[in-house]
Write a protein that holds these residues in place. Structure first.
Motif, short mmCIF file in Angstrom:
data_model
loop_
_atom_site.label_atom_id
_atom_site.label_comp_id
_atom_site.label_asym_id
_atom_site.label_seq_id
_atom_site.Cartn_x
_atom_site.Cartn_y
_atom_site.Cartn_z
N UNK A 75 0.87 -1.16 0.00
CA UNK A 75 0.09 -0.03 0.00
C UNK A 75 0.86 1.20 -0.10
N UNK A 76 2.09 1.13 0.64
CA UNK A 76 2.99 2.42 0.45
C UNK A 76 3.21 2.60 -0.90
N UNK B 123 9.58 3.71 8.25
CA UNK B 123 9.69 4.79 7.39
C UNK B 123 8.58 4.94 6.46
N UNK B 124 7.34 4.30 6.62
CA UNK B 124 6.21 4.17 5.70
C UNK B 124 5.64 5.80 5.89
N UNK B 125 5.02 6.23 4.80
CA UNK B 125 4.69 7.46 5.14
C UNK B 125 2.99 7.41 4.86
N UNK B 126 2.35 6.16 4.41
CA UNK B 126 1.08 6.05 4.27
C UNK B 126 0.61 4.79 5.37
N UNK B 127 1.08 4.59 6.38
CA UNK B 127 0.80 3.69 7.31
C UNK B 127 0.46 4.31 8.64
N UNK C 14 -2.45 12.55 8.70
CA UNK C 14 -1.31 12.95 9.48
C UNK C 14 -1.36 14.17 10.35
N UNK C 15 -2.65 14.76 10.05
CA UNK C 15 -2.65 16.24 10.81
C UNK C 15 -3.74 15.90 11.93
N UNK D 202 4.93 11.46 13.61
CA UNK D 202 5.45 11.53 12.21
C UNK D 202 5.52 10.21 11.60
N UNK D 203 5.81 9.17 12.25
CA UNK D 203 5.62 7.91 11.81
C UNK D 203 4.37 7.19 11.73
N UNK D 204 3.21 7.93 11.96
CA UNK D 204 1.97 7.61 11.95
C UNK D 204 1.38 6.55 12.95
N UNK D 205 2.20 6.53 14.19
CA UNK D 205 1.72 6.03 15.47
C UNK D 205 0.83 6.84 16.22
#
Lengths: 305, 386
Positions: free
Chosen positions: B118-119, B139-143, B344-345, B360-363
């Motif tokens: 999905x990334x 480092x995933x941006x979409x997870x 992310x926001x 920033x990591x999506x956690x």
């Protein structure tokens, strides 16, 4: 008693108990192979159905409808589970296996057992759902202690029932006309037929007995395992390994191998780690295939069952 | 002349009509949500309960005019908690369904397998059940993940075992998966740093049924203060019962305290019986909590599924994932890229399982509603003020 001796004795008892559970599952497999020379991949699902039958008959029917005490209800549920296994075995043999066998093809019945397995598994999933059931036998609650040694009344029950099942099956095969006829069919179907033995009937009987044994195993395993529609599959791989180690179709070999695997498993947990159980058991399986392909008890077909 | 004006008027009227007619069509979009959960196999209880939570949220959203006029379309696929099946299903879903956002998987190993897919496709993946640290540390941006990771669960367990329970020795019990190992490592690191000693690390496969040999081994180790346990519910029930039988834990008359994480759903204590007495664990979704979002959710859940049914954390997490997508759409998201951007926001969004703020990591980083409970002799929970 010194601690180390108590520990060894305790793990040996744990292993024997575990081995008896495996033997109960493996007996049906080995019986079918011994008589029909066929592997039954649906056996695990018969075990699961036995477990669910015992659960519902103990917790609903025997306790609530008949008003029996918990212990009696559970013991009665074992017979319900055997009956359900036997009935299902009869029906599936009549509807699926027998017609395929009549066509004279050996591969199709084998593949059909896979189909039956998928069907039963998904049928149970639709019927019972995937959330684990809490199946506790009243015998699980009672822990017997002898000094530092402990075991549950359920494990004692498993060992006793396994011994009775093995003894009963042995007596049936050796001392009854039907048992002797089954052995004749396993040795040579054609000659047995020429002697007036109804091969078709006896093969059906074999499946019914093996399925009843699976139901029995399910009733005893239910309070031990995590009861879901996939419960049987967690023990079936090891049961197959036991059947191979013991000598395919050989009952004495299956019993020895089952107890041996149980004890090895308990000591692997103690000294190597439970994560290595499968590794150790399957190394043993491969070693057996390499060194003694006939299994622990050398294969002599006329003596197998 | 008149006829020319008439024609121009009709043309103008038609143009305005077309513009008016097309305006809502442009604004209204169906947001496609792909869901990868285990519906078959031993972990299918995750999928069944997850679907219940999502169906409830979808009903509430789609019942009216949707969110900003957008309706949600959900496609659930069975990924079976299996990395291989999840991978194949993820690829098929991308090709055929073309989702704007994906929810799943539950099991860490399967989630790790589908995250890079999905990334690469630039489709945000929202996870609500996997604990492995790696998922949001690659480092995933979409997870994105609204479930506390192994560190967030293991570290407070390790710290409180030492400081609050006064434990000095521990035996780690965990299933042999990424999540199990990460949780055990998280506990061990914190517990040992505080001065505690790990007496043994005992892992087990998901096919282990009888835990008596493991309980025997632990009993032979002598006094064990705490036993952090990380495994699926069914196995944990049997494990607790075996530990009680071997008189290792309080539930069996021993002195050891079993500790656990969010893995265990509501209802575990009733299944394990007296063996669970004294069990200390982290819960994130507590059905006895009085926050309005929780009481509303429970009321709606019972209205739909039966008055005697209490939602588990799996129901709640799944419900929250749909609410989170709804929030992103409410903030103007209409496609994969804008949903990722809105995720992310997101800050301090209150849901049934807590307040969501992604780092920033999506956690998710807000542990506001994570708290400790202890199982009482009547099998109820006592909140621990830690």
């Amino acid at each position: 008693m010194p601690d180390i001796l108590a520990l060894v004795l305790q793990q040996t008892l744990n292993g024997v108990y575990l081995g008896c559970l495996y033997v109960l599952v493996a007996l049906g497999l080995t019986l079918i192979y011994g008589v029909m020379n066929q592997i039954n991949f649906a056996h695990a699902d018969f075990v699961t159905i036995g477990a669910f039958t015992a659960f519902f008959s103990a917790s609903r029917l025997a306790t609530h409808v008949l008003g029996l005490p918990d212990a009696t209800a559970y013991l009665l549920s074992i017979f319900f589970a055997m009956g359900a296994g036997a009935l299902l075995g009869y029906l599936i043999n009549a509807a699926v296996f027998a017609p395929l066998r009549d066509r004279g093809d050996e591969l199709r019945p084998l593949i059909a057992t896979i189909g039956v397995s998928v069907l039963l598994e998904n049928g149970q999933l639709a019927l019972f759902g995937p959330i684990p059931y809490s199946f506790d036998s009243p015998f699980t609650q009672h822990t017997l202690r002898l000094g530092k040694i402990f075991f549950s009344a359920q494990s004692l029950l498993v060992v006793v029932v396994a011994a009775l099942a093995i003894g009963g099956l042995h007596a049936f095969m050796r001392h009854t006309y039907l048992g002797k006829a089954l052995r004749a069919v396993s040795q040579d179907r054609e000659t047995a037929g020429l002697m007036g033995i109804n091969e078709r009937y006896l093969i059906g009987l074999t499946i019914v007995i093996a399925s009843a044994l699976a139901g029995l195993a399910g009733a005893l395993l239910g309070p031990v395992i995590v009861l879901t529609p996939f419960a049987g599959s967690s023990v079936i791989v090891k049961a197959f390994a036991i059947v191979i180690i013991g000598g395919f179709g050989n009952m004495e070999g299956t019993i020895i191998a089952g107890i041996l695997v149980g004890i090895i498993e308990a000591f692997t947990v103690q000294y190597l780690g439970s994560g290595l159980i499968d590794l150790v058991v399957f190394v043993l399986l491969l070693a057996m295939l390499a060194v003694r392909p006939t299994g622990l008890i050398a294969e002599r077909r006329e003596e197998n069952v | 002349m008149i006829s020319r004006r008439l024609v121009e008027g009709i043309a103008l009227f038609a143009a305005i009509g077309c513009a008016l007619a097309s305006a809502p069509a442009l604004a209204q979009k169906t947001i496609k949500i792909g869901v990868l959960i285990p519906v078959s196999g031993p972990a299918s209880y995750f999928g069944v309960q997850g679907k219940e939570g999502m169906d409830l949220a979808l009903d509430q959203i789609n019942r009216g005019s949707g969110v900003n006029g957008n309706h949600f379309e959900v496609k659930i696929e069975d990924s079976a908690c299996s990395p291989l099946q999840a991978t194949n299903t993820a690829k098929r879903m991308l090709e055929q369904f073309k989702p704007d956002v994906v929810i799943g998987e539950e099991c860490s190993d399967a989630s790790l397998a589908i995250a890079p897919i999905f990334e690469q496709a630039h489709v945000p993946m929202l996870n609500a059940g996997s604990a492995t640290n790696q998922l949001t540390e690659s480092g995933y941006k979409y997870v994105f993940r609204i479930f506390p990771n192994a560190k967030q669960q293991g570290i407070p367990l390790g710290r409180n075992a030492y400081t609050k329970l006064g434990a000095r020795t521990a035996v780690l019990l965990y299933e042999k998966t990424n999540a199990g190992v990460d949780n055990a490592d998280g506990f061990a690191k914190e517990f040992e740093a505080a001065g505690g000693k790990i007496l043994a690390r005992i892992d087990f496969g998901r096919d282990v049924n009888d835990f008596t040999p493991i309980a025997t081994r632990i009993a032979a180790l002598g006094k064990v203060d705490v036993l952090p346990t990380f495994g699926l519910e069914g196995q944990q029930v049997r494990l607790s019962q075996a530990l009680a039988q071997a008189q290792v834990v309080k539930g069996g008359g021993g002195s050891g305290i079993q500790m656990g994480s969010i893995w265990l759903p509501w209802g575990y204590d009733a299944k394990a019986g007296q063996a669970s007495v004294g069990y200390v664990r982290i819960v994130q979704f507590d059905p006895t909590e009085k926050r309005k979002v929780v009481t509303d959710f429970i009321a709606a859940f019972r209205a739909r599924y039966g008055a005697d049914k209490t939602p588990t954390h799996i129901n709640a997490h799944a419900y929250d994932t749909i609410q989170l997508v709804a929030e992103a759409v409410r903030q103007g998201a209409t496609d994969a890229e804008s949903i990722r951007d809105r995720f992310s926001r997101i800050k301090d969004l209150e849901l049934t399982t807590g307040k969501i703020t992604f780092d920033a990591s999506g956690q998710t980083v807000d542990p506001s509603v994570i708290h400790f409970v202890e199982t009482q002799p009547d099998l109820s929970w006592k909140s621990l003020p830690w």
